[in-house]
Design a protein around this motif. Structure first.
Motif, mmCIF file in Angstrom:
data_model
loop_
_atom_site.group_PDB
_atom_site.id
_atom_site.type_symbol
_atom_site.label_atom_id
_atom_site.label_comp_id
_atom_site.label_asym_id
_atom_site.label_seq_id
_atom_site.Cartn_x
_atom_site.Cartn_y
_atom_site.Cartn_z
ATOM 1 N N LYS A 64 29.185 48.363 38.069
ATOM 2 C CA LYS A 64 28.697 48.591 39.190
ATOM 3 C C LYS A 64 29.748 49.470 40.037
ATOM 4 N N SER A 65 28.792 50.338 41.112
ATOM 5 C CA SER A 65 29.568 51.240 41.731
ATOM 6 C C SER A 65 30.750 50.554 42.803
ATOM 7 N N TRP A 66 30.173 49.194 43.312
ATOM 8 C CA TRP A 66 30.916 48.272 44.214
ATOM 9 C C TRP A 66 32.079 47.897 43.497
ATOM 10 N N MET A 67 32.109 47.564 42.220
ATOM 11 C CA MET A 67 33.275 46.870 41.576
ATOM 12 C C MET A 67 34.589 47.501 41.973
ATOM 13 N N ARG A 68 34.929 48.590 41.928
ATOM 14 C CA ARG A 68 36.230 49.385 41.887
ATOM 15 C C ARG A 68 36.971 48.906 43.240
ATOM 16 N N MET A 69 36.061 48.821 44.444
ATOM 17 C CA MET A 69 36.471 48.929 45.786
ATOM 18 C C MET A 69 36.855 47.240 45.784
ATOM 19 N N MET A 70 35.777 46.489 45.377
ATOM 20 C CA MET A 70 36.131 44.895 45.420
ATOM 21 C C MET A 70 37.265 44.499 44.388
#
Length: 109
Positions: A67-73
């Motif tokens: 998912k796209s949010w996983m890297r920043m998280m």
């Protein structure tokens, strides 16, 4: 009167207790908490093995995420893990993170 009161008390207790038990965490929230707990445990493992925060960030940048949010998280969780003075074992960090995440998600429902 006494019979009516004794009959209404259990009904009142069940009506109050039922909504409290009905709250269940959706599968997506459980997945997010589990994923975050794993990320925190990996970050703690890197921290305890002497890997710098810079190197840990570089390592995260090479991972592929679903998912796209996983890297920043993952970067945020890693940063917080490194900022913490904690020397807990990764398994304890995973368990603590998961419990706190579930508690947070349940409170915000």
């Amino acid at each position: 009167m006494r019979n009516l009161l004794s009959a209404l008390i259990p009904v009142a207790l069940v009506s109050v207790a039922a909504p409290a038990q009905a709250k269940e965490l959706p599968a997506n929230d459980r997945y997010v908490c589990s994923w975050g707990a794993g990320t925190a445990a990996r970050a703690q493992e890197l921290k305890l093995s002497g890997v710098s925060l810079y190197a840990a960030r570089k390592k995260i940048q090479t991972y592929t995420f679903n998912k796209s949010w996983m890297r920043m998280m993952a970067l945020g969780i890693t940063e917080q893990t490194y900022d913490s003075p904690s020397r807990f074992k990764p398994a304890a960090v995973r368990e603590s993170f998961y419990k706190d995440c579930v508690r947070y998600k349940m409170a915000h429902k």
